[in-house]
Design an enzyme around this catalytic site. Structure first.
Site, mmCIF file in Angstrom:
data_model
loop_
_atom_site.group_PDB
_atom_site.id
_atom_site.type_symbol
_atom_site.label_atom_id
_atom_site.label_comp_id
_atom_site.label_asym_id
_atom_site.label_seq_id
_atom_site.Cartn_x
_atom_site.Cartn_y
_atom_site.Cartn_z
ATOM 1 N N LYS A 98 0.970 -1.490 0.465
ATOM 2 C CA LYS A 98 0.019 -0.136 0.340
ATOM 3 C C LYS A 98 1.079 1.398 -0.152
ATOM 4 O O LYS A 98 2.112 1.634 0.418
ATOM 5 C CB LYS A 98 -1.382 0.157 1.285
ATOM 6 C CG LYS A 98 0.297 0.638 2.657
ATOM 7 C CD LYS A 98 -1.058 0.051 3.604
ATOM 8 C CE LYS A 98 -0.300 0.352 5.567
ATOM 9 N NZ LYS A 98 -1.069 -0.957 6.424
ATOM 10 N N TYR A 117 16.061 29.914 8.425
ATOM 11 C CA TYR A 117 15.287 30.615 9.204
ATOM 12 C C TYR A 117 15.304 30.782 10.543
ATOM 13 O O TYR A 117 15.227 29.555 10.622
ATOM 14 C CB TYR A 117 14.084 29.666 8.093
ATOM 15 C CG TYR A 117 14.100 29.498 7.006
ATOM 16 C CD1 TYR A 117 13.534 30.638 6.677
ATOM 17 C CD2 TYR A 117 13.718 28.840 5.573
ATOM 18 C CE1 TYR A 117 13.597 31.368 5.146
ATOM 19 C CE2 TYR A 117 13.893 29.001 4.685
ATOM 20 C CZ TYR A 117 13.122 30.295 4.530
ATOM 21 O OH TYR A 117 13.333 30.118 3.091
#
Ligand code: PLP
Length: 368
Positions: free
Chosen positions: A35, A256
């Protein structure tokens, strides 16, 4: 030169891990869970590498199964959540799929359907996960209805899922197991119970089928690894390279918000790879990275296309040096995705399934 970030998929490692799972349970059949696009590795490539080895595959939806069929995969495929609406039954039949049933409406839809051949059905019982499945006290009646519907359903199995098979504290696992053993005995039902942690740690959960997923991709799901789980090999290597080097004075920040500040004069590698590729933005300062095969620490916030690594102690590292975000470096050194996940406050499953389509998958090995 193209962007150096790639997901290298070692299909020989996938086959090794599959054989390891199968070898643990020689009296069970071991299907391979594919999956979420093979946990991010590419379901079609993984199915081809396991074709002839795994007697069945399992996926979460008709669409996932259809894409495998379209690629020419003829191995049986189980829909672990069955159908999402009654109209899917035509495709279940046309694509020759096996299906779980977990709800009354699915049973009604199946019994109202007229397939040319009965469909293999796995009855899902809720033994304590409290997600999908029939309550144990109802399982017997539903089983009897399905068993009587020989035109619609065949090859009945009992399926259930464990909530805590990975945990060191075994109490709840044993509770679920007790419920299931009682049911299996009453119904004389063949079982499919074991996910990866149960396959690795709980032989009493082995049934006619086992259904490991993440271990096939080389991640160890156990809270405390064991002798077998330590033999798993990473299938995905998220590999990149240094694209720039910064020389910082003590006290200068990186990235950042300036989350990390150099505690000493530092060399900082800028690496192609960021959250726009699926690398987790929650990665903390200190998250391990392999630079030229040596462990180094991620420093500063991960940005969309880049991340930064302290290479002060790896003087030979420079622009173009190999960076492995998880997996196996060219030197053979391994950085497990499980270890990276711990630094991101998550699990390997989210990191592996989270590698975005922007990252090219390059396949290696996989042939007999
Ligand atoms: C995903 C899944 C598995 C495989 O679980 P792993 O922990 O990856 O081995 C097994 N059964 C069901 C129902 C699943 O959804």
């Amino acid at each position: 030169m193209s962007r150096p970030l790639n997901a290298d998929i070692d299909l020989d490692a996938l086959r090794h891990n599959y054989r390891l799972a199968r070898g643990l349970a020689p009296h069970s059949r071991t299907l391979a869970v594919l999956k979420a696009d093979g946990y991010g590795h590419g379901a079609i490539a993984c199915a081809r590498a396991l074709d002839g080895l795994a007697p069945a595959f399992a996926v979460a939806s008709l669409e996932e199964a259809a894409s495998l069929r379209m690629a020419g995969i003829t191995t049986p495929i189980v829909l672990m959540e069955g159908i999402f609406e009654a109209s899917e039954l035509g495709d279940v039949e046309a694509l020759n799929l096996w299906m779980a049933v977990h709800s009354d409406w699915q049973v009604e839809a199946l019994l109202a359907y007229r397939p040319a051949h009965p469909i293999p059905v796995w009855l899902k019982v809720d033994s304590g996960m409290h997600r999908l499945g029939f309550a144990p006290h109802r399982a017997e009646a539903v089983w009897a209805r399905l068993a009587a519907a020989s035109a619609q359903a065949c090859d009945l199995h009992l399926m259930s899922h464990f909530a805590t098979a990975d945990a060191m504290e075994p109490g709840y696992f044993h509770q679920q197991m007790a419920v299931l053993s009682k049911l299996a005995e009453r119904l004389d039902a063949p079982l499919c119970l074991a996910n990866s942690p149960a396959t690795l740690a709980w032989p009493q959960a082995y049934g006619a089928w086992n259904r490991p997923g993440v271990m096939l991709y080389g991640s160890d799901p156990l809270e405390a690894s064991n002798a077998t789980s330590r033999q798993l090999r990473p299938v995905m290597t998220l590999r990149s390279a240094i694209i720039a080097v910064q020389t910082l004075a003590a006290g200068e920040p990186v990235g950042y918000g300036g989350r990390w500040k150099a505690p000493r004069p530092s060399r900082i590698a800028v690496v192609a790879g960021g959250y726009g590729d699926g690398y987790d933005r929650h990665a903390a300062d200190g998250t391990p990275v392999l630079v030229a095969g040596r462990r180094a620490a991620l420093v500063g916030k991960v940005s969309m296309d880049m991340l930064t690594v302290d290479i002060t102690d790896i003087p030979e590292a420079d622009i173009g040096s190999e960076v492995v975000l998880w997996g196996r470096a060219a030197t053979g050194e391994v950085l497990s995705v499980d270890e990276v996940a711990r630094h991101c406050d998550t699990i390997s499953y989210t990191l592996l399934t989270g590698v975005l389509p922007r990252v090219p998958r390059r396949y290696h090995g996989g042939a007999d």
